[in-house]
Design a protein around this motif. Structure first.
Motif, PDB file in Angstrom:
ATOM      1  N   LEU A  42       0.959  -0.721   0.227  1.00  0.00           N
ATOM      2  CA  LEU A  42      -0.198   0.121  -0.363  1.00  0.00           C
ATOM      3  C   LEU A  42       0.752   1.018  -0.415  1.00  0.00           C
ATOM      4  CD1 LEU A  42      -2.303  -1.395   2.487  1.00  0.00           C
ATOM      5  CD2 LEU A  42      -2.892  -1.067   1.005  1.00  0.00           C
ATOM      6  N   SER A  43       0.791   1.991  -0.910  1.00  0.00           N
ATOM      7  CA  SER A  43       1.338   3.461  -0.970  1.00  0.00           C
ATOM      8  C   SER A  43       0.497   4.693  -0.537  1.00  0.00           C
ATOM      9  CB  SER A  43       1.883   3.477  -2.466  1.00  0.00           C
ATOM     10  OG  SER A  43       2.921   2.703  -3.462  1.00  0.00           O
ATOM     11  N   ALA A  44       1.573   5.650   0.678  1.00  0.00           N
ATOM     12  CA  ALA A  44       0.550   6.920   0.489  1.00  0.00           C
ATOM     13  C   ALA A  44       1.456   8.136   0.737  1.00  0.00           C
ATOM     14  CB  ALA A  44      -0.624   6.454   2.403  1.00  0.00           C
ATOM     15  N   ASP A  45       0.426   8.902   1.360  1.00  0.00           N
ATOM     16  CA  ASP A  45       1.517  10.339   1.413  1.00  0.00           C
ATOM     17  C   ASP A  45       2.179  10.250   3.387  1.00  0.00           C
ATOM     18  OD1 ASP A  45       0.592  11.280  -1.072  1.00  0.00           O
ATOM     19  OD2 ASP A  45      -1.050  12.592   0.137  1.00  0.00           O
ATOM     20  N   TYR A  46       1.168   9.020   4.182  1.00  0.00           N
ATOM     21  CA  TYR A  46       1.853   9.149   5.268  1.00  0.00           C
ATOM     22  C   TYR A  46       1.084   7.513   5.980  1.00  0.00           C
ATOM     23  CZ  TYR A  46      -2.680  11.093   6.653  1.00  0.00           C
ATOM     24  OH  TYR A  46      -3.933  11.606   6.619  1.00  0.00           O
ATOM     25  N   CYS A  47       1.131   7.528   6.499  1.00  0.00           N
ATOM     26  CA  CYS A  47       0.803   6.590   7.233  1.00  0.00           C
ATOM     27  C   CYS A  47       1.017   6.407   9.150  1.00  0.00           C
ATOM     28  CB  CYS A  47       1.492   4.455   7.085  1.00  0.00           C
ATOM     29  SG  CYS A  47       2.587   4.479   7.898  1.00  0.00           S
ATOM     30  N   VAL A  48      -0.236   6.116   9.854  1.00  0.00           N
ATOM     31  CA  VAL A  48       0.802   6.443  11.205  1.00  0.00           C
ATOM     32  C   VAL A  48       0.780   5.107  11.590  1.00  0.00           C
ATOM     33  CG1 VAL A  48      -1.106   6.236  13.465  1.00  0.00           C
ATOM     34  CG2 VAL A  48      -1.498   7.913  11.477  1.00  0.00           C
ATOM     35  N   VAL A  49       1.700   4.236  12.510  1.00  0.00           N
ATOM     36  CA  VAL A  49       1.536   2.525  12.671  1.00  0.00           C
ATOM     37  C   VAL A  49       2.055   3.090  14.629  1.00  0.00           C
ATOM     38  CG1 VAL A  49       3.747   0.843  12.497  1.00  0.00           C
ATOM     39  CG2 VAL A  49       3.939   2.552  10.352  1.00  0.00           C
ATOM     40  N   THR A  50       1.083   1.952  14.335  1.00  0.00           N
ATOM     41  CA  THR A  50       0.164   2.018  16.250  1.00  0.00           C
ATOM     42  C   THR A  50       0.563   0.642  16.883  1.00  0.00           C
ATOM     43  OG1 THR A  50      -1.380   0.895  15.692  1.00  0.00           O
ATOM     44  CG2 THR A  50      -1.523   3.056  16.049  1.00  0.00           C
ATOM     45  N   ALA A  51       2.046  -0.181  16.172  1.00  0.00           N
ATOM     46  CA  ALA A  51       2.624  -1.320  17.045  1.00  0.00           C
ATOM     47  C   ALA A  51       3.453  -0.962  17.717  1.00  0.00           C
ATOM     48  CB  ALA A  51       3.470  -2.187  15.721  1.00  0.00           C
ATOM     49  N   PRO A  52       3.790  -1.912  18.641  1.00  0.00           N
ATOM     50  CA  PRO A  52       5.197  -0.963  19.261  1.00  0.00           C
ATOM     51  C   PRO A  52       6.127  -0.766  19.036  1.00  0.00           C
ATOM     52  CG  PRO A  52       3.637  -2.841  20.520  1.00  0.00           C
ATOM     53  CD  PRO A  52       3.548  -2.770  19.382  1.00  0.00           C
ATOM     54  N   LEU A  53       7.556   0.022  19.069  1.00  0.00           N
ATOM     55  CA  LEU A  53       8.541   0.153  18.285  1.00  0.00           C
ATOM     56  C   LEU A  53       9.585  -1.184  19.090  1.00  0.00           C
ATOM     57  CD1 LEU A  53       9.994   3.489  19.852  1.00  0.00           C
ATOM     58  CD2 LEU A  53       9.460   2.744  17.343  1.00  0.00           C
ATOM     59  N   SER A  54       9.323  -2.306  19.436  1.00  0.00           N
ATOM     60  CA  SER A  54      10.452  -3.705  19.768  1.00  0.00           C
ATOM     61  C   SER A  54       9.665  -4.453  18.467  1.00  0.00           C
ATOM     62  CB  SER A  54       9.821  -4.698  20.582  1.00  0.00           C
ATOM     63  OG  SER A  54       7.932  -4.746  21.197  1.00  0.00           O
ATOM     64  N   VAL A  55       7.931  -4.094  18.049  1.00  0.00           N
ATOM     65  CA  VAL A  55       7.117  -4.745  17.019  1.00  0.00           C
ATOM     66  C   VAL A  55       8.316  -4.109  15.558  1.00  0.00           C
ATOM     67  CG1 VAL A  55       5.428  -5.687  15.841  1.00  0.00           C
ATOM     68  CG2 VAL A  55       5.355  -6.309  17.867  1.00  0.00           C
ATOM     69  N   LEU A  56       8.106  -2.911  15.325  1.00  0.00           N
ATOM     70  CA  LEU A  56       7.898  -2.444  14.493  1.00  0.00           C
ATOM     71  C   LEU A  56       9.642  -2.664  13.938  1.00  0.00           C
ATOM     72  CD1 LEU A  56       7.543  -0.136  12.266  1.00  0.00           C
ATOM     73  CD2 LEU A  56       8.074   1.442  13.812  1.00  0.00           C
ATOM     74  N   ALA A  57      10.493  -2.441  15.253  1.00  0.00           N
ATOM     75  CA  ALA A  57      11.499  -3.044  14.262  1.00  0.00           C
ATOM     76  C   ALA A  57      11.918  -4.274  13.990  1.00  0.00           C
ATOM     77  CB  ALA A  57      12.576  -3.064  16.111  1.00  0.00           C
ATOM     78  N   SER A  58      10.680  -5.310  14.005  1.00  0.00           N
ATOM     79  CA  SER A  58      11.103  -6.775  13.264  1.00  0.00           C
ATOM     80  C   SER A  58      11.061  -6.317  11.440  1.00  0.00           C
ATOM     81  CB  SER A  58      10.377  -7.751  14.078  1.00  0.00           C
ATOM     82  OG  SER A  58       8.798  -7.474  14.224  1.00  0.00           O
ATOM     83  N   ALA A  59      10.246  -5.510  11.403  1.00  0.00           N
ATOM     84  CA  ALA A  59       9.889  -5.584  10.106  1.00  0.00           C
ATOM     85  C   ALA A  59      11.008  -4.289   9.050  1.00  0.00           C
ATOM     86  CB  ALA A  59       8.455  -4.686   9.975  1.00  0.00           C
ATOM     87  N   ASP A  60      11.081  -5.273   7.715  1.00  0.00           N
ATOM     88  CA  ASP A  60      12.094  -4.565   7.092  1.00  0.00           C
ATOM     89  C   ASP A  60      11.890  -2.899   6.817  1.00  0.00           C
ATOM     90  OD1 ASP A  60      14.025  -4.191   4.445  1.00  0.00           O
ATOM     91  OD2 ASP A  60      12.159  -4.769   3.018  1.00  0.00           O
ATOM     92  N   LEU A  61      12.423  -2.447   7.394  1.00  0.00           N
ATOM     93  CA  LEU A  61      12.270  -0.558   7.630  1.00  0.00           C
ATOM     94  C   LEU A  61      13.073  -0.362   5.840  1.00  0.00           C
ATOM     95  CD1 LEU A  61      11.812  -0.501  11.021  1.00  0.00           C
ATOM     96  CD2 LEU A  61      10.037  -0.273   9.800  1.00  0.00           C
TER      97      LEU A  61
END
Length: 179
Positions: A42-61
């Protein structure tokens, strides 16, 4: 619900963030649907991610270096935690002992039994049979889930004569194992 009132854009629930890339032109997210495992971009101008940072860090950033570093550093600050909840067919801690909320301290690594501070006088209830944090959680998380329940139950029996008779089931969660 606050977002629902004010944001007219698409909101995704029941998805797991698996990738996020940010450019000057916007953001692209890869999400996995929990119900069927399908991965979407999905592409957008912006997104709000509500996942904890410990979960976010496990994604391909794919972020600016300063942003990626901030996520990684902050994710490392989360303390390990673990909880066990015991479902009871009657609130024996209230009826037998007169405990209405609060906690009983026990030995490490379990640390505490917590009693609900709401629903007083209800027929059934749930109490926390372990709340471990930090170093104690690291030790606790090394036990199998079955062993955690057994250890917590042994303290429950010491604290409450009615434990075996009135507890219906135990549920445990090691936050480190949650996606």
């Amino acid at each position: 619900k606050g977002f629902d009132r004010h944001v007219q854009a698409e909101r995704l629930m029941g998805t797991e963030l698996v990738g996020l890339s940010q450019t000057d032109d916007g953001v692209t997210c890869q999400v996995r649907e929990r119900r069927n495992g399908e991965v979407r971009r999905l592409s957008a101008d912006y997104c709000v991610v509500t996942a904890p940072l410990s979960v976010l860090a496990s994604a391909d950033l794919q972020l600016a270096e300063s942003h990626a570093k901030a996520v990684e550093e902050a994710a490392g600050l989360y303390e390990k935690t673990s909880k066990i909840a015991w479902s009871a067919k009657r609130r024996f801690w209230e009826q037998d002992v007169g405990i209405y909320g609060g906690a009983s301290s026990v030995e490490a690594p379990i640390m505490q039994y917590w009693y609900p501070s709401a629903g007083f006088g209800n027929k059934t209830g749930v109490m926390l049979g372990a709340y471990t944090v930090g170093n104690h959680a690291e030790v606790w998380n090394d036990y199998s889930l079955e062993d955690q329940l057994a250890r917590s139950a042994s303290y429950g029996r010491r604290l409450h004569d009615a434990f075996d008779e009135d507890v219906v089931a135990g549920y445990n969660i090691d936050w480190k194992d949650q996606p």
